[in-house]
Design a protein around this motif. Structure first.
Motif, PDB file in Angstrom:
ATOM      1  N   VAL A   5      11.285  33.318  60.966  1.00  0.00           N
ATOM      2  CA  VAL A   5      11.494  34.498  61.001  1.00  0.00           C
ATOM      3  C   VAL A   5      12.803  35.298  61.415  1.00  0.00           C
ATOM      4  O   VAL A   5      12.949  35.203  62.441  1.00  0.00           O
ATOM      5  CB  VAL A   5      10.036  35.470  61.545  1.00  0.00           C
ATOM      6  CG1 VAL A   5      10.428  37.017  61.297  1.00  0.00           C
ATOM      7  CG2 VAL A   5       8.717  34.778  60.969  1.00  0.00           C
ATOM      8  N   GLU A   6      13.590  35.729  60.552  1.00  0.00           N
ATOM      9  CA  GLU A   6      14.852  36.038  61.131  1.00  0.00           C
ATOM     10  C   GLU A   6      14.767  37.730  61.291  1.00  0.00           C
ATOM     11  O   GLU A   6      14.037  38.390  60.721  1.00  0.00           O
ATOM     12  CB  GLU A   6      15.998  35.800  59.928  1.00  0.00           C
ATOM     13  CG  GLU A   6      16.075  34.273  59.407  1.00  0.00           C
ATOM     14  CD  GLU A   6      15.250  34.121  58.227  1.00  0.00           C
ATOM     15  OE1 GLU A   6      15.612  33.211  57.358  1.00  0.00           O
ATOM     16  OE2 GLU A   6      14.173  34.985  57.913  1.00  0.00           O
ATOM     17  N   CYS A  22      16.301  33.923  65.210  1.00  0.00           N
ATOM     18  CA  CYS A  22      15.355  33.276  64.325  1.00  0.00           C
ATOM     19  C   CYS A  22      13.890  32.640  65.151  1.00  0.00           C
ATOM     20  O   CYS A  22      14.364  31.894  66.171  1.00  0.00           O
ATOM     21  CB  CYS A  22      15.670  32.101  63.437  1.00  0.00           C
ATOM     22  SG  CYS A  22      14.580  31.281  62.463  1.00  0.00           S
ATOM     23  N   ALA A  23      12.751  33.270  64.863  1.00  0.00           N
ATOM     24  CA  ALA A  23      11.645  32.862  65.669  1.00  0.00           C
ATOM     25  C   ALA A  23      10.862  31.538  64.975  1.00  0.00           C
ATOM     26  O   ALA A  23      10.671  32.039  63.620  1.00  0.00           O
ATOM     27  CB  ALA A  23      10.703  33.994  65.963  1.00  0.00           C
ATOM     28  N   ALA A  24      10.826  30.579  65.342  1.00  0.00           N
ATOM     29  CA  ALA A  24      10.036  29.347  64.594  1.00  0.00           C
ATOM     30  C   ALA A  24       8.814  29.242  65.161  1.00  0.00           C
ATOM     31  O   ALA A  24       8.567  29.236  66.454  1.00  0.00           O
ATOM     32  CB  ALA A  24      11.074  28.206  64.619  1.00  0.00           C
ATOM     33  N   ALA A  76      12.573  26.101  74.648  1.00  0.00           N
ATOM     34  CA  ALA A  76      11.237  26.754  75.216  1.00  0.00           C
ATOM     35  C   ALA A  76      10.723  27.798  74.322  1.00  0.00           C
ATOM     36  O   ALA A  76       9.221  28.165  74.351  1.00  0.00           O
ATOM     37  CB  ALA A  76      11.646  27.060  76.584  1.00  0.00           C
ATOM     38  N   ASN A  77      11.385  28.636  73.840  1.00  0.00           N
ATOM     39  CA  ASN A  77      11.023  29.874  73.012  1.00  0.00           C
ATOM     40  C   ASN A  77      11.042  29.778  71.372  1.00  0.00           C
ATOM     41  O   ASN A  77      10.774  30.459  70.827  1.00  0.00           O
ATOM     42  CB  ASN A  77      12.032  31.121  73.265  1.00  0.00           C
ATOM     43  CG  ASN A  77      11.992  31.531  74.772  1.00  0.00           C
ATOM     44  OD1 ASN A  77      11.024  31.264  75.508  1.00  0.00           O
ATOM     45  ND2 ASN A  77      12.782  31.992  75.309  1.00  0.00           N
ATOM     46  N   THR A  78      11.368  28.114  71.082  1.00  0.00           N
ATOM     47  CA  THR A  78      11.591  27.971  69.884  1.00  0.00           C
ATOM     48  C   THR A  78      12.267  29.297  68.922  1.00  0.00           C
ATOM     49  O   THR A  78      11.846  29.679  67.911  1.00  0.00           O
ATOM     50  CB  THR A  78      10.123  27.861  69.258  1.00  0.00           C
ATOM     51  OG1 THR A  78       9.400  29.086  69.051  1.00  0.00           O
ATOM     52  CG2 THR A  78       9.365  26.698  70.015  1.00  0.00           C
ATOM     53  N   THR A  79      13.422  29.376  69.664  1.00  0.00           N
ATOM     54  CA  THR A  79      14.256  30.452  68.662  1.00  0.00           C
ATOM     55  C   THR A  79      15.941  29.777  68.607  1.00  0.00           C
ATOM     56  O   THR A  79      16.186  29.027  69.344  1.00  0.00           O
ATOM     57  CB  THR A  79      14.448  31.589  69.538  1.00  0.00           C
ATOM     58  OG1 THR A  79      14.867  31.430  70.889  1.00  0.00           O
ATOM     59  CG2 THR A  79      13.038  32.335  69.704  1.00  0.00           C
ATOM     60  N   ASP A 110      14.635  21.562  55.079  1.00  0.00           N
ATOM     61  CA  ASP A 110      13.563  21.291  54.348  1.00  0.00           C
ATOM     62  C   ASP A 110      12.781  22.350  54.538  1.00  0.00           C
ATOM     63  O   ASP A 110      11.642  22.567  54.082  1.00  0.00           O
ATOM     64  CB  ASP A 110      12.812  20.104  54.594  1.00  0.00           C
ATOM     65  CG  ASP A 110      12.324  19.783  56.026  1.00  0.00           C
ATOM     66  OD1 ASP A 110      11.460  19.032  56.363  1.00  0.00           O
ATOM     67  OD2 ASP A 110      13.031  20.346  56.846  1.00  0.00           O
ATOM     68  N   LEU A 111      12.934  23.249  55.485  1.00  0.00           N
ATOM     69  CA  LEU A 111      12.482  24.410  55.840  1.00  0.00           C
ATOM     70  C   LEU A 111      13.449  25.701  55.779  1.00  0.00           C
ATOM     71  O   LEU A 111      14.537  25.730  56.346  1.00  0.00           O
ATOM     72  CB  LEU A 111      11.830  24.548  57.283  1.00  0.00           C
ATOM     73  CG  LEU A 111      10.530  23.435  57.411  1.00  0.00           C
ATOM     74  CD1 LEU A 111      10.136  23.448  58.886  1.00  0.00           C
ATOM     75  CD2 LEU A 111       9.575  23.549  56.431  1.00  0.00           C
ATOM     76  N   ARG A 112      13.060  26.835  55.275  1.00  0.00           N
ATOM     77  CA  ARG A 112      13.839  28.197  55.244  1.00  0.00           C
ATOM     78  C   ARG A 112      13.127  29.384  55.469  1.00  0.00           C
ATOM     79  O   ARG A 112      11.939  29.501  55.003  1.00  0.00           O
ATOM     80  CB  ARG A 112      14.589  28.215  54.119  1.00  0.00           C
ATOM     81  CG  ARG A 112      15.642  29.121  53.828  1.00  0.00           C
ATOM     82  CD  ARG A 112      16.666  28.959  52.839  1.00  0.00           C
ATOM     83  NE  ARG A 112      17.507  27.865  52.662  1.00  0.00           N
ATOM     84  CZ  ARG A 112      18.232  27.380  52.017  1.00  0.00           C
ATOM     85  NH1 ARG A 112      18.705  28.211  50.860  1.00  0.00           N
ATOM     86  NH2 ARG A 112      19.138  26.425  51.948  1.00  0.00           N
ATOM     87  N   GLY A 113      13.650  30.225  56.101  1.00  0.00           N
ATOM     88  CA  GLY A 113      12.917  31.618  56.338  1.00  0.00           C
ATOM     89  C   GLY A 113      13.154  32.705  54.994  1.00  0.00           C
ATOM     90  O   GLY A 113      13.896  32.318  53.888  1.00  0.00           O
TER      91      GLY A 113
END
Length: 122
Positions: A5-6, A22-24, A76-79, A110-113
């Motif tokens: 999510v951008e 970007c939150a992953a 740690a925040n996956t961002t 292989d993954l995109r927002g």
């Protein structure tokens, strides 16, 4: 469920700055290379910047943004973030956050927002 999510896009004047984030979630973020890809109207996707997985994450940039953009990640925040300075009208595009969870080039994903729009105009 995999999500990228951008946020942070918007309208900015030439020479201005924006910070994209970007939150992953839904995959092993720390093991994935992360990138930003952009697509301008009427053009194909353009890889902009990428950062390796792992503790010694190395950053890579397209020549068109080198010296103006800075990519960073917080496992740690996956961002993952993209600091964009000295923006130019040609930077106008939809910016996507992308992940590569498989071995391969930093420019592959292989993954995109869904993307966030950046418009540089006076």
């Amino acid at each position: 469920e995999v999500q990228l999510v951008e946020s942070g896009g918007g309208l900015v004047q030439p020479g201005g700055s924006l910070r994209l984030s970007c939150a992953a979630s839904g995959f092993t973020f720390g093991s994935a290379d992360m990138s930003w890809v952009r697509q301008a109207p009427g053009k194909g996707p353009e890889w902009v910047s990428g950062i390796n997985s792992g503790g010694g994450a190395r950053a890579y940039y397209a020549d068109s943004v080198k010296g103006r953009f800075t990519i960073s990640r917080e496992n740690a925040n996956t961002t993952v973030s993209l600091e964009m300075n000295n923006l130019k009208p040609e930077d106008t595009a939809l910016y996507y956050c992308a992940a590569n969870t498989r071995p391969g080039s930093i420019e592959e994903s292989d993954l995109r927002g869904q993307g966030t729009q950046v418009t540089v105009s006076s």
